[in-house]
Design an enzyme around this catalytic site. Structure first.
Site, PDB file in Angstrom:
ATOM      1  N   GLU A 130       0.309  -9.929 -28.074  1.00 22.56           N
ATOM      2  CA  GLU A 130       1.255 -10.084 -26.965  1.00 22.56           C
ATOM      3  C   GLU A 130       2.012 -11.393 -27.023  1.00 22.56           C
ATOM      4  OE1 GLU A 130      -0.393  -8.354 -23.210  1.00 22.56           O
ATOM      5  OE2 GLU A 130      -2.174  -9.428 -23.872  1.00 22.56           O
ATOM      6  N   ASP A 135       4.411  -8.365 -22.612  1.00 24.36           N
ATOM      7  CA  ASP A 135       4.273  -9.816 -22.764  1.00 24.36           C
ATOM      8  C   ASP A 135       4.905 -10.317 -24.051  1.00 24.36           C
ATOM      9  OD1 ASP A 135       3.058 -10.895 -20.463  1.00 24.36           O
ATOM     10  OD2 ASP A 135       1.195  -9.867 -20.975  1.00 24.36           O
ATOM     11  N   ARG A 174      -6.696  -1.154 -17.573  1.00 23.64           N
ATOM     12  CA  ARG A 174      -6.525  -2.513 -17.046  1.00 23.64           C
ATOM     13  C   ARG A 174      -7.596  -2.765 -15.991  1.00 23.64           C
ATOM     14  NH1 ARG A 174      -0.687  -0.946 -17.434  1.00 23.64           N
ATOM     15  NH2 ARG A 174       0.394  -2.582 -18.574  1.00 23.64           N
ATOM     16  N   CYS A 228       0.639  -0.473 -26.476  1.00 22.61           N
ATOM     17  CA  CYS A 228       0.345  -0.069 -25.097  1.00 22.61           C
ATOM     18  C   CYS A 228       1.315  -0.680 -24.093  1.00 22.61           C
ATOM     19  CB  CYS A 228      -1.102  -0.409 -24.732  1.00 22.61           C
ATOM     20  SG  CYS A 228      -1.453  -2.158 -24.840  1.00 22.61           S
ATOM     21  N   HIS A 261       0.824  -1.219   0.000  1.00 23.65           N
ATOM     22  CA  HIS A 261       0.000   0.000   0.000  1.00 23.65           C
ATOM     23  C   HIS A 261       0.854   1.262   0.000  1.00 23.65           C
ATOM     24  CE1 HIS A 261      -3.363  -2.511   1.961  1.00 23.65           C
ATOM     25  NE2 HIS A 261      -3.456  -2.514   0.652  1.00 23.65           N
ATOM     26  N   ARG A 278      -9.896  -2.924 -21.490  1.00 21.01           N
ATOM     27  CA  ARG A 278      -9.364  -4.273 -21.724  1.00 21.01           C
ATOM     28  C   ARG A 278     -10.113  -5.246 -20.822  1.00 21.01           C
ATOM     29  NH1 ARG A 278      -3.259  -5.938 -20.370  1.00 21.01           N
ATOM     30  NH2 ARG A 278      -3.978  -5.881 -18.216  1.00 21.01           N
TER      31      ARG A 278
HETATM   32  C1  PEP Z   1       1.687  -5.819 -22.214  1.00 21.69           C
HETATM   33  O1  PEP Z   1       1.804  -7.031 -22.017  1.00 21.69           O
HETATM   34  O2  PEP Z   1       2.503  -5.136 -22.888  1.00 21.69           O
HETATM   35  C2  PEP Z   1       0.554  -5.092 -21.616  1.00 21.69           C
HETATM   36  C3  PEP Z   1       0.334  -3.823 -21.884  1.00 21.69           C
HETATM   37  O3  PEP Z   1      -0.232  -5.779 -20.750  1.00 21.69           O
HETATM   38  P1  PEP Z   1       0.153  -6.032 -19.201  1.00 21.69           P
HETATM   39  O4  PEP Z   1       1.408  -5.276 -18.906  1.00 21.69           O
HETATM   40  O5  PEP Z   1      -1.016  -5.588 -18.419  1.00 21.69           O
HETATM   41  O6  PEP Z   1       0.347  -7.529 -19.198  1.00 21.69           O
HETATM   42 MG    MG Z   2       0.106  -8.123 -21.243  1.00 19.35          MG
END
Ligand code: PEP
Ligand code: MG
Length: 580
Positions: A440, A464, A303, A511, A196, A339
């Protein structure tokens, strides 16, 4: 000679702070058992009750002074601590131990703390493990009152203006009060990026470094420190040259921040007139304000997992809908990309836990879209809420971790069913709401054309994509050094995805973290990317690069360099493009 300590850095908008140390020694106190006489038990229980009441008063006082604009649900943290003070599993048990063992309240509290911590430590869930911090905070606060110490948040505490607070641990309540009193940074022995205190430090715009074991023992009160949240470094015993260097850095950061603010309203257009969309990644609904303040023209990634964390149950359709509606209202016509749920690996939800806790490889397992398609009862309320929210403002729906086109077909079929359901119920939605897929996994990048044929937009999730292409666990510190967005394999996959989008005339955004790193902006422009989505704090840095870029020339040079991609060093590639 300067002494350096390294921990986990939490960089806020201003990553560096300098100031005298305020050492909170509460974590150092050793609690020892003391035998008491049977006739003293009553008195000991009264001492305990008084300490609990004092802790309650201190928490209530903090609750009343929470700054209105604070974006985190701080009141909820404090309420959780207040509830713990009433909890029979904590205070009731401590009373029982005092009565049965004829011991002092401090010792009984310590024994019960250890029992509860053992229970929390045995849990797999990273969120629940952080609840163990709450037990520590509450117990420490009661111990402080039993000893007669003032809590850090006590009003009698000296002015902390300009100080760097160094503590074993900090409660959320402490963190707010300390910031209000003018503390400029936090350094703690325990905690991590999920605690936190880390969440609050970011939200309050204060750099923090966490997880430096025993640091309260190595530093002296008032010792002049440098805290660098960007690198997770705390420097003590600094010579004049080091201090001059960091003061200079701080000055530069501040001047730059002021200069960047002037870009907020400037359209994001390159020198040669190419418009580039700069969008924000949001974690919490409250982040809408920061996105707007930094000039985002949309939200490229919201997210939604945070709706599922920190709670024992699942959010229902109305809760989803209320959250999305409030965000849409706050965005006031700016589009939002929602998402769908991406649980699994490091984000687990108590009510929707993967039944098999012995999964060897969770990153390759039942996560994100796979999990949602396997559990349609969990997926449907979110999809219905997103559809309904689309009637209130511009909304795009985005699917994470797509690997097969069958997954897209299954989601499209489910959406068709839900639209019919909403029609029957007379509920409104935007029939033309764009639906997109995140790219991803290498398989998705290689099949981007087939995915693009079914979708309205693509978004490259480099975090990812890099993990799966280069076979490195993004959570494993030991292989972090291999995490390289400039690996030729990554660059080729990014290029393929952008090309597939262009060929099918659908927008492609990025992103992942790569999009928010200004070092890569020119390269991505050269590859044809026109939509960048990033944490709001990075938007103006990237905009500055776009304003000075010549996109046509970048595209030309990038194509030339890519013809020799295997023969050039990544740094050479970047340096060449960054000089254009
Ligand atoms: C990613 O994988 O680039 C992404 C934006 O998703 P997350 O970081 O939430 O897995
Ligand atoms: Mg991701």
């Amino acid at each position: 000679m300067t002494t350096a300590f390294q921990g986990i850095g939490i960089a806020s908008s201003c990553a560096i702070a300098l100031g005298p140390a305020f050492i909170d020694v509460r974590g150092r106190t050793v609690v020892a058992p003391l035998a008491i006489l049977a006739e003293q038990v009553e008195n000991e229980l009264m001492r305990l009750d008084l300490a609990v009441a004092a802790a309650r008063n201190a928490l209530n006082a903090v609750r009343e002074h929470i700054p209105q604009h604070t974006s985190i649900k701080i009141a909820e943290f404090i309420d959780a601590h207040l509830l713990m003070l009433e909890d029979a599993a904590l205070i009731g048990e401590v009373r029982r131990i005092v009565m049965e063992q004829n011991c002092n309240a401090e010792w009984a509290l310590q024994l019960q703390r250890d029992t509860l911590i053992r229970v929390f430590d045995a849990m797999d869930d990273p969120y629940l493990r952080t609840r163990r911090d709450d037990i520590e905070h509450v117990v420490n606060q009661i111990q402080a009152f039993l000893r007669g110490d003032a809590a850090l948040s006590d009003t009698k505490l000296a002015d902390l203006n300009g100080c760097i607070v160094v503590a074993h641990d900090l409660t959320p309540a402490d963190t707010i009060v300390l910031r209000q009193r003018g503390a400029v940074a936090f350094v703690t022995e325990s905690g991590g990026p999920m605690s936190h205190t880390a969440i609050l430090a970011r939200s309050l715009g204060v750099p923090a470094v966490m997880g430096i074991h025993d640091i309260t023992r190595y530093l002296h009160p008032q010792e002049y420190l440098v805290v660098d949240g960007a690198t997770g470094t705390v420097l003590a015993n600094n010579d004049a040259r080091t201090l001059r260097y960091f003061r200079g850095c701080l000055k530069k950061i501040k001047t730059r921040q002021r200069r960047l603010r002037e870009l907020v309203t400037r359209p994001s257009r390159s020198r040669d007139g190419v418009t580039v969309s700069l969008l924000a990644n949001l974690e919490l609904p409250e982040d809408v304000r920061t996105a707007k303040a930094n000039g985002a023209v949309g939200v490229g990634l919201y997210r939604t997992e945070f709706l599922y964390l920190n709670r024992p149950d699942m959010p229902n359709e109305e809760e989803h809908f209320a959250t999305y509606s409030a965000m849409i209202a706050g965005l006031n016509g700016i589009p939002i990309t929602i998402r769908t749920l991406d649980l699994g690996v490091d984000k687990q939800c108590e009510a929707f836990r993967n039944a098999d806790n012995n999964v060897c490889n969770p990153a390759l397992g039942l996560r994100a879209i796979r999990l949602c398609l396997k559990e349609p009862d969990v997926f449907r309320p979110q999809l219905r809420a997103i559809l309904r929210a689309s009637a209130l403002g511009p909304v795009r729906l985005m699917l994470p971790l797509v690997t097969n086109v069958h997954e897209l077909d299954a989601v499209l079929a489910l959406l068709a069913q839900l639209r019919s359901q909403l029609d029957r119920e007379g509920l409104r939605y935007d029939a033309a709401m764009p639906i997109g897929a995140m790219i991803e996994v290498p398989a998705a990048a290689l099949c981007a054309r087939a995915i693009a044929q079914r979708m309205d937009f693509l978004s490259i999730g480099t975090n990812d994509l890099i993990q799966y292409t280069l076979a490195i666990d993004r959570l494993d510190e030991a292989v972090n050094y291999l995490f390289n967005p400039l690996h030729p394999a990554i660059l080729r996959l990014v290029q393929m995805v952008i090309a597939a989008g262009h060929a099918l005339e659908i927008p492609v955004s990025m992103c992942g973290e790569m999009a928010g790193n200004p070092r890569f902006t020119r390269l991505l422009l050269g590859l044809g990317l026109r939509e960048f989505s990033m944490q709001p704090g990075a938007l103006l840095d990237v905009k500055e690069i776009i304003l000075s870029a010549n996109v046509n020339e970048l595209q030309h040079r990038t194509a030339q360099l890519f013809a020799h991609l295997d023969d050039i060093e990544p740094t050479q590639l970047i340096d060449t493009l960054n000089q254009i």
